[in-house]
Design a protein around this motif. Structure first.
Motif, PDB file in Angstrom:
ATOM      1  N   ARG A 112      39.768  47.291  20.886  1.00 56.75           N
ATOM      2  CA  ARG A 112      40.471  47.572  22.138  1.00 56.75           C
ATOM      3  C   ARG A 112      39.871  46.765  23.273  1.00 56.75           C
ATOM      4  O   ARG A 112      40.575  46.122  24.032  1.00 56.75           O
ATOM      5  CB  ARG A 112      40.369  49.071  22.455  1.00 56.75           C
ATOM      6  CG  ARG A 112      41.552  49.871  21.977  1.00 56.75           C
ATOM      7  CD  ARG A 112      41.673  51.155  22.752  1.00 56.75           C
ATOM      8  NE  ARG A 112      40.460  51.943  22.722  1.00 56.75           N
ATOM      9  CZ  ARG A 112      40.105  52.747  21.738  1.00 56.75           C
ATOM     10  NH1 ARG A 112      40.887  52.872  20.694  1.00 56.75           N
ATOM     11  NH2 ARG A 112      38.989  53.422  21.781  1.00 56.75           N
ATOM     12  N   SER A 113      38.519  46.804  23.364  1.00 62.26           N
ATOM     13  CA  SER A 113      37.904  46.118  24.505  1.00 62.26           C
ATOM     14  C   SER A 113      38.061  44.603  24.366  1.00 62.26           C
ATOM     15  O   SER A 113      38.153  43.903  25.358  1.00 62.26           O
ATOM     16  CB  SER A 113      36.447  46.523  24.665  1.00 62.26           C
ATOM     17  OG  SER A 113      35.737  46.247  23.507  1.00 62.26           O
ATOM     18  N   ARG A 114      38.094  44.110  23.110  1.00 61.17           N
ATOM     19  CA  ARG A 114      38.302  42.679  22.938  1.00 61.17           C
ATOM     20  C   ARG A 114      39.691  42.284  23.440  1.00 61.17           C
ATOM     21  O   ARG A 114      39.864  41.309  24.154  1.00 61.17           O
ATOM     22  CB  ARG A 114      38.145  42.287  21.477  1.00 61.17           C
ATOM     23  CG  ARG A 114      37.864  40.791  21.321  1.00 61.17           C
ATOM     24  CD  ARG A 114      37.900  40.353  19.881  1.00 61.17           C
ATOM     25  NE  ARG A 114      39.175  40.607  19.273  1.00 61.17           N
ATOM     26  CZ  ARG A 114      39.331  41.230  18.122  1.00 61.17           C
ATOM     27  NH1 ARG A 114      38.289  41.641  17.447  1.00 61.17           N
ATOM     28  NH2 ARG A 114      40.525  41.430  17.618  1.00 61.17           N
ATOM     29  N   ARG A 115      40.658  43.107  23.066  1.00 65.41           N
ATOM     30  CA  ARG A 115      42.020  42.825  23.513  1.00 65.41           C
ATOM     31  C   ARG A 115      42.094  42.848  25.036  1.00 65.41           C
ATOM     32  O   ARG A 115      42.710  41.996  25.656  1.00 65.41           O
ATOM     33  CB  ARG A 115      42.995  43.856  22.927  1.00 65.41           C
ATOM     34  CG  ARG A 115      43.529  43.468  21.576  1.00 65.41           C
ATOM     35  CD  ARG A 115      44.788  44.241  21.259  1.00 65.41           C
ATOM     36  NE  ARG A 115      44.570  45.671  21.232  1.00 65.41           N
ATOM     37  CZ  ARG A 115      44.114  46.316  20.171  1.00 65.41           C
ATOM     38  NH1 ARG A 115      43.822  45.670  19.077  1.00 65.41           N
ATOM     39  NH2 ARG A 115      43.941  47.605  20.199  1.00 65.41           N
ATOM     40  N   ARG A 116      41.414  43.863  25.600  1.00 63.74           N
ATOM     41  CA  ARG A 116      41.402  43.986  27.044  1.00 63.74           C
ATOM     42  C   ARG A 116      40.783  42.742  27.666  1.00 63.74           C
ATOM     43  O   ARG A 116      41.295  42.179  28.623  1.00 63.74           O
ATOM     44  CB  ARG A 116      40.586  45.220  27.430  1.00 63.74           C
ATOM     45  CG  ARG A 116      41.350  46.093  28.372  1.00 63.74           C
ATOM     46  CD  ARG A 116      40.629  47.333  28.836  1.00 63.74           C
ATOM     47  NE  ARG A 116      39.263  47.454  28.472  1.00 63.74           N
ATOM     48  CZ  ARG A 116      38.758  48.481  27.821  1.00 63.74           C
ATOM     49  NH1 ARG A 116      39.538  49.454  27.442  1.00 63.74           N
ATOM     50  NH2 ARG A 116      37.484  48.550  27.547  1.00 63.74           N
ATOM     51  N   PHE A 117      39.667  42.298  27.093  1.00 65.16           N
ATOM     52  CA  PHE A 117      38.958  41.139  27.608  1.00 65.16           C
ATOM     53  C   PHE A 117      39.836  39.895  27.535  1.00 65.16           C
ATOM     54  O   PHE A 117      39.962  39.146  28.497  1.00 65.16           O
ATOM     55  CB  PHE A 117      37.672  40.930  26.806  1.00 65.16           C
ATOM     56  CG  PHE A 117      36.915  39.703  27.204  1.00 65.16           C
ATOM     57  CD1 PHE A 117      36.204  39.666  28.385  1.00 65.16           C
ATOM     58  CD2 PHE A 117      36.920  38.578  26.393  1.00 65.16           C
ATOM     59  CE1 PHE A 117      35.515  38.542  28.753  1.00 65.16           C
ATOM     60  CE2 PHE A 117      36.237  37.445  26.754  1.00 65.16           C
ATOM     61  CZ  PHE A 117      35.526  37.430  27.947  1.00 65.16           C
ATOM     62  N   GLU A 118      40.472  39.734  26.372  1.00 64.43           N
ATOM     63  CA  GLU A 118      41.321  38.556  26.204  1.00 64.43           C
ATOM     64  C   GLU A 118      42.460  38.562  27.209  1.00 64.43           C
ATOM     65  O   GLU A 118      42.792  37.539  27.804  1.00 64.43           O
ATOM     66  CB  GLU A 118      41.882  38.515  24.780  1.00 64.43           C
ATOM     67  CG  GLU A 118      40.879  38.006  23.793  1.00 64.43           C
ATOM     68  CD  GLU A 118      41.310  38.237  22.366  1.00 64.43           C
ATOM     69  OE1 GLU A 118      40.543  37.848  21.482  1.00 64.43           O
ATOM     70  OE2 GLU A 118      42.399  38.811  22.134  1.00 64.43           O
ATOM     71  N   PHE A 119      43.017  39.745  27.418  1.00 68.61           N
ATOM     72  CA  PHE A 119      44.120  39.872  28.354  1.00 68.61           C
ATOM     73  C   PHE A 119      43.654  39.522  29.754  1.00 68.61           C
ATOM     74  O   PHE A 119      44.332  38.814  30.495  1.00 68.61           O
ATOM     75  CB  PHE A 119      44.651  41.301  28.313  1.00 68.61           C
ATOM     76  CG  PHE A 119      45.826  41.525  29.209  1.00 68.61           C
ATOM     77  CD1 PHE A 119      47.064  40.995  28.880  1.00 68.61           C
ATOM     78  CD2 PHE A 119      45.698  42.234  30.390  1.00 68.61           C
ATOM     79  CE1 PHE A 119      48.149  41.189  29.704  1.00 68.61           C
ATOM     80  CE2 PHE A 119      46.769  42.418  31.221  1.00 68.61           C
ATOM     81  CZ  PHE A 119      48.010  41.902  30.881  1.00 68.61           C
ATOM     82  N   LYS A 120      42.453  40.002  30.091  1.00 60.53           N
ATOM     83  CA  LYS A 120      41.890  39.759  31.409  1.00 60.53           C
ATOM     84  C   LYS A 120      41.681  38.258  31.597  1.00 60.53           C
ATOM     85  O   LYS A 120      42.029  37.691  32.631  1.00 60.53           O
ATOM     86  CB  LYS A 120      40.565  40.505  31.525  1.00 60.53           C
ATOM     87  CG  LYS A 120      40.003  40.506  32.932  1.00 60.53           C
ATOM     88  CD  LYS A 120      38.682  41.236  32.967  1.00 60.53           C
ATOM     89  CE  LYS A 120      37.882  40.800  34.170  1.00 60.53           C
ATOM     90  NZ  LYS A 120      36.484  41.182  34.051  1.00 60.53           N
ATOM     91  N   GLN A 121      41.122  37.610  30.560  1.00 58.87           N
ATOM     92  CA  GLN A 121      40.869  36.178  30.637  1.00 58.87           C
ATOM     93  C   GLN A 121      42.169  35.423  30.904  1.00 58.87           C
ATOM     94  O   GLN A 121      42.228  34.529  31.729  1.00 58.87           O
ATOM     95  CB  GLN A 121      40.255  35.664  29.319  1.00 58.87           C
ATOM     96  CG  GLN A 121      38.836  36.118  29.095  1.00 58.87           C
ATOM     97  CD  GLN A 121      37.896  35.592  30.148  1.00 58.87           C
ATOM     98  OE1 GLN A 121      37.579  36.284  31.103  1.00 58.87           O
ATOM     99  NE2 GLN A 121      37.464  34.353  29.995  1.00 58.87           N
ATOM    100  N   GLU A 122      43.189  35.859  30.177  1.00 61.78           N
ATOM    101  CA  GLU A 122      44.495  35.233  30.309  1.00 61.78           C
ATOM    102  C   GLU A 122      45.000  35.375  31.738  1.00 61.78           C
ATOM    103  O   GLU A 122      45.487  34.425  32.347  1.00 61.78           O
ATOM    104  CB  GLU A 122      45.465  35.960  29.375  1.00 61.78           C
ATOM    105  CG  GLU A 122      46.386  35.042  28.608  1.00 61.78           C
ATOM    106  CD  GLU A 122      47.092  35.852  27.558  1.00 61.78           C
ATOM    107  OE1 GLU A 122      48.151  36.404  27.879  1.00 61.78           O
ATOM    108  OE2 GLU A 122      46.569  35.947  26.427  1.00 61.78           O
TER     109      GLU A 122
END
Lengths: 348, 766
Positions: B463-473
């Motif tokens: 979940r946090s990885r997805r969140r991080f990736e989304f944030k980066q995007e």
């Protein structure tokens, strides 16, 4: 008051590892008695020496490994190894050879791998093979059974074992040796000419009763549910089948079924060696394959190979293969349509 | 085997032939020990002086307390209500006063305390009035199920699953199986119940069958060691479609999945529910309680419990109020504490030990065992596993316990799952037969727990990885937008400048720039204000911290952190302020002009020239920051052996690459800026701006001159220009360039202009 806290179940069967081991030792008695009767006091000397050396080595290594000596000696697994090795070695073997054998069985094959439960190979068979390869002369000198000659006296036996002084004419060919060295005799010729067969009832003088004794002990263990029938039955069935297929009575023929089943280490191997749970396959299906392959290898080496007997080699070869067999024979569990492979990826 | 095991009467085999039975794999035959508790008739334990009602007597969410401390409650009153779908109501089993709602030891394998309501009896045993219902077959099913739900009925065989949930299930039910197996040794609670209330049980079965849409197959299954119960139920079931079946005992044939297999031959697929094979299994005790709840409106406030063991003077079955402390029940049976090797709730195979007798009997407590040391001696120390395979023979789930043990010890979670660890029902058969006394089930429980935790953590990190990736995007997108805007602004600014220069060339305007100059003033003021307020905050934080230290409050750390934060803020504000104080002076030095327009333009140009460098610097800095953080993370992942280490490494590499790029860019910019500073400071890059300046200077000079001076000036300049033009012409002639003619024309024109200017001057200068 605070009561003790422990995990379920709180009831336990009265079974124990030492009881299993002692039952196995007990079950060797009929075969051992037959051996003592036919081959003399050398069997008792063998057993005494192997038991002494094996327990000594076990205790010494446990001391070095800083393990509680009494606790582990009391599982009697070293005793079982000692008894099996003592029964497998030729009577009147020199003491130093027995010493080397026990060293390999307990120290190398068992304790160096982590002790009971961790040895990939059968310790007694490792010792046997090491000795057979290192000291072939001593290892192939079997005493002739009592009905074919005189047995050495106790003093003769002790002198032979401890000083190496030879005893005249105590050794003779085993039934399997007789077949190996049959030159161009037909089966019928061998049976009538070789005294080891002419003096026998059905399979080989002395040896037939020794094997019958081990069969009896094995049936006792089956009845006591010490092991399942799969491995021994499978081994004996394959061995019998192969000897029937290759039997035609000519000089190229395999030995008859009964000779294969009731001579050499067949019964000792089938009920006391290949049933060693530690070094065999774990599932019932796996044990069928394990035993069957041993039976096949025993026949192939006996019939086509250079050695008259082959139980030790076959067992060790299949010990190698046991993890491989386990890999392919994981049983189907409740609620699964087919068994899983041990390496199958699981969705976490 | 003890003598107890074989004393029971075996039910005649004729009764078994009515139904085809299916074999179940594995299983063991522990000594039954059932006869001791069947000698006394069923009795009721007197109402206890106090009850403890744990809020989690069932599977699912703990109930929500509805009463307050000091409140008087009646017997049968709802004291805690179900919270969520899988949860259950809890009722008081006595009348009295709520004295506490707190964490207390509860019957749970974990031994952890849980929230419980304590009620002290007023010895009046005053009950709420129950609402009986006769016509339940005519009511809508939902209404009947709601009655069962509100009575707090849960599975009483041990699991405690809310019964209403099972009844309201989906899919077509073909088999309703009533579990009277009671395969665990010692327990006889269900046996006694079936012997005593056969009629009610059959009525209950009919009720449940009705609620489940009358499945074709309705069967009560039990082991053949309960002849009295069998006969009683058989008699009561006459004339109904309820089948009563007894089968040879084998532990754990009473397990839900095992019973389904025994009676139907169906296996519940791994990870599925019995309803997926069209079966619903209910314990006889549950059936009885559900029936009473519907028929008489009685909530679940009492149950039958077997009290048994060698450390008791007498042994038997009792009806106990839910919440009665175990100690009360034990003392009624002459408990000799010193003789008890342990205290077990549930059976000897799957029950759990109690550390204290102050634990209450709950809805799922079917048995209390107080064994003597001879009965259940302390467990012998474990010996090495010899892989004898007895455990595999005993496993009812067809697992390889010795392999599971091996993998559990090496914490090989993948192998454990490949060997179907999660199909283990923890029946304990493997541990029971193990000759080396290895606590196998304990290993499996621990491994299951570890794997569950691992799964949760993995889900969390996913979940946090997805969140991080989304944030980066998102950040990347925002940056791209910003960049586009910046470029657009730059273009617009350049156009504006050009326009301004054009305008200026015609007529120098007055205003436009002051706004920005003023706004700089504003910024400075704002920053000063910010600094002042940050300082005030710092002071107040320091004061608070001092106070906390003086009081020795546990908030000192928190306060210290706040002071630190405030200090940082102050520093930040100072830095910003000093920055703004520096920039304007620098730019004024640059331009050296009084004209505000020219100054503003110069400043803008300086900013334009400077900003890429600054930007590049800050870019490098932030990249360096990110890189060090990423490296740290990567190191951590490596040391923990996390599987995202390689992904992190890729990130680090990318950042290093970026940083390299940014650095070269920065170097380029630095070199450029260095060369540009070598030039005279005032020399602007923009020729247009230079022209503007010259034009302005000229215009101003012209404005202040007299006509004569102007003319003289003009002549001077013209003479200069002519000299220059002649020079150029000479150079062009020397090179024989084709501009010669044009230049010559220019010189002539300039000479003509000079002549006319001189004439003008002569007219002024008579």
């Amino acid at each position: 008051m605070s009561f003790i806290s422990q995990s379920s179940p709180h009831a336990h069967a009265t079974n124990s590892t030492q009881r299993v081991m002692l039952t196995v030792v007990l079950a060797t008695i009929p075969g051992a008695l037959a051996m003592v009767y036919f081959f003399g006091v050398g069997v008792i000397i063998n057993l005494t020496l192997t038991i002494g050396f094996c327990l000594g080595f076990e205790a010494a290594v446990l001391y070095l490994r800083k393990r509680p000596i009494g606790f582990y000696l009391k599982d009697f697994s070293a005793l079982v190894t000692a008894v099996l090795l003592g029964l497998a070695l030729p009577p009147y073997s020199p003491w130093w050879m027995i010493f080397v054998g026990c060293f390999f069985a307990i120290v190398v094959a068992k304790q160096l791998y982590g002790g009971l439960g961790f040895n990939p190979f059968n310790p007694a068979m490792i010792a046997y093979v090491v000795l057979l390869i290192s000291f072939p002369v001593q290892m192939t000198q079997w005493a002739a059974p009592v009905n074919l000659g005189d047995l050495p006296s106790i003093s003769e036996a002790l002198t032979k074992v401890f000083t190496g002084t030879a005893i005249d004419g105590y050794s003779g060919a085993t039934p399997l040796d007789a077949f190996k060295q049959s030159e161009s005799l037909t089966v019928a010729d061998i049976y009538s000419q070789k005294p080891i067969f002419s003096e026998a009832f059905f399979a080989g003088a002395g040896w037939e009763w020794v094997n019958a004794g081990f069969l009896l002990g094995g049936l006792f263990l089956l009845w006591r549910k010490i092991f399942t029938w799969h491995a021994p039955v499978s081994m004996l069935a394959v061995l019998a089948l192969m000897s029937i297929i290759f039997y035609d009575g000519s000089s190229e023929s395999s030995a008859p079924v009964l000779t294969h089943l009731f001579s050499g280490a067949t019964m000792l191997g089938a009920f006391f060696i290949i049933t060693d749970p530690v070094s065999s396959a774990v599932s019932n299906k796996g044990r069928l394959i394990f035993g069957g392959c041993i039976g096949l290898l025993v026949f192939l080496i006996r019939h086509f190979g250079n050695y008259p007997d082959a139980v030790a080699f076959s067992v060790l070869l299949m010990n190698f293969a046991a993890p491989f067999i386990d890999y392919y024979t994981v049983p189907r569990s409740y609620g699964h349509s087919k068994p899983r492979r041990a390496t199958e990826k699981v969705d976490v | 085997m003890t003598a107890h095991a074989v004393t029971h009467q075996i039910i005649a085999t004729s009764s078994q032939s009515e139904r085809k039975l299916f074999p179940i794999p594995g299983g063991v035959h522990p000594p039954e020990n059932k006869s001791q508790s069947l000698n006394l008739p069923l009795s009721a334990l007197p109402a206890p002086a106090k009850i403890i009602l744990p809020l989690n007597q069932h599977i699912g969410a703990p109930a929500k307390p509805l009463v307050a401390i000091g409140e008087r409650v009646l017997k049968g009153q709802l004291v805690a209500s179900a919270k969520g779908f899988i949860s259950a109501n809890i009722h008081s089993s006595i009348s009295g006063t709520v004295t506490a709602i707190e964490e207390l030891p509860v019957p749970h394998p974990s031994g952890l305390p849980a929230m419980s309501i304590v009620i002290r009896s007023d010895n009046l045993d005053e009950s709420v009035t129950y609402e009986p219902c006769e016509n339940y077959f005519e009511l809508p099913k939902e209404q009947v199920i709601a009655k069962i739900q509100s009575a707090g009925i849960v599975g009483m065989g041990g699991a405690g699953f809310p019964t209403s949930v099972k009844l309201g299930g989906r899919g077509k039910i073909e088999h309703l199986i009533i579990n009277g197996t009671e395969c665990e040794p010692y327990i006889t609670a269900d046996d006694i119940l079936m012997q005593t209330y056969p009629q009610e049980i059959i009525e209950g079965v009919k009720l449940l069958a009705h609620l489940l849409g009358n499945p074709a197959d309705v069967v009560i299954g039990m082991e053949d060691n309960k002849p009295k119960a069998f006969t009683a139920l058989k008699e009561a079931a006459k004339g109904t479609n309820v089948q009563v079946v007894a089968f040879p005992g084998k532990y754990p044939s009473g397990g839900e999945k095992q019973l389904i297999q025994r009676l139907t031959g169906k296996e519940v697929p791994s990870g599925k529910l019995p309803s997926d094979v069209g079966a619903v299994v209910q314990n006889v005790g549950t059936v009885y309680a559900a029936y009473r709840a519907v028929k008489y409106g009685e909530p679940l406030i009492e149950r039958i419990t077997t009290v048994v063991g060698g450390a008791l003077q007498k042994q038997g079955n009792v009806i106990v109020r839910i919440g009665t402390p175990v100690a009360d029940a034990l003392s009624e049976f002459g408990f000799k504490e010193r003789q008890a090797s342990q205290l077990i709730m549930g059976g000897p195979m799957m029950g759990f030990t109690l550390e204290t007798a102050e634990i209450p009997i709950v809805k799922t407590s079917n048995c209390i065992i107080a064994p003597s040391y001879a009965e259940m001696p302390p467990v012998a120390p474990a010996q090495p596993c010899i892989r004898c395979g007895l455990c595999a023979e005993a496993c009812p789930a067809g697992l390889l316990p010795q392999q599971l043990y091996w993998y559990a010890r090496s914490e090989d979670h993948e192998k454990l799952q490949a060997h179907n660890l999660f199909d283990c029902i923890e029946c304990g058969a493997c541990s029971f037969v193990c000759p080396s006394h290895i606590p196998l089930v304990q290993y499996y429980r621990a491994s299951k727990g570890a794997i569950r935790t691992e799964r949760e953590e993995k889900a969390k990190s996913d979940r946090s990885r997805r969140r991080f990736e989304f944030k980066q995007e998102r950040i990347a997108k925002a940056e791209a937008e910003k960049e586009a805007k910046r470029i657009a602004r730059q273009k617009a600014a350049q156009e504006a400048q050009q326009k301004m220069a054009e305008q200026k060339a015609k007529a120098p305007p007055a205003a436009a720039a002051p706004a920005t100059a003023e706004s700089a003033e504003d910024t400075r003021a704002r920053l000063e204000r910010a600094l002042a307020s940050a300082q005030t905050r710092l002071e107040s934080a320091q004061a608070k911290h001092a106070e906390a230290v003086a009081e020795g409050s546990d908030r000192v750390d928190q306060m210290a952190a706040r002071v630190k934060q405030a200090e940082l803020k102050v520093q930040e504000a100072q830095a910003k302020l000093s920055e703004t104080q520096h920039t304007p002076t620098a730019s004024t030095v640059d331009t050296n002009s009084d004209d505000p327009v020219a100054r503003a333009i110069a400043k803008a140009q300086a900013k334009n020239a400077m900003s890429p460098l600054e930007k590049a610097q800050s870019n490098v800095e932030s990249l360096e920051n990110r890189l060090s953080k990423a490296q740290e993370k990567h190191q951590q992942a490596l040391s923990e052996g996390a599987d995202n280490a390689s992904a992190l490494l890729i990130g680090v590499n990318k950042l290093t690459e970026k940083l390299e790029q940014a650095r070269t860019e920065l170097q380029g910019l630095q070199a450029e800026s260095l060369s540009s500073t070598e030039k005279p400071a005032a020399a602007p890059d923009d020729p247009a701006a230079a022209a503007i300046e010259r034009a302005k200077a000229k215009a101003e000079a012209m404005a202040s001159m007299s006509p004569k001076e102007k003319l003289e000036n003009q002549i001077e300049s013209l003479t200069g220009r002519i000299a220059k033009a002649e020079q150029k012409l000479a150079a062009a002639q020397a090179e024989n360039a084709d501009t010669v003619e044009a230049l010559a024309l220019g010189v002539e024109k300039l000479k003509a202009k000079l002549a006319s200017t001189q004439q003008e001057l002569e007219q002024l200068n008579p």
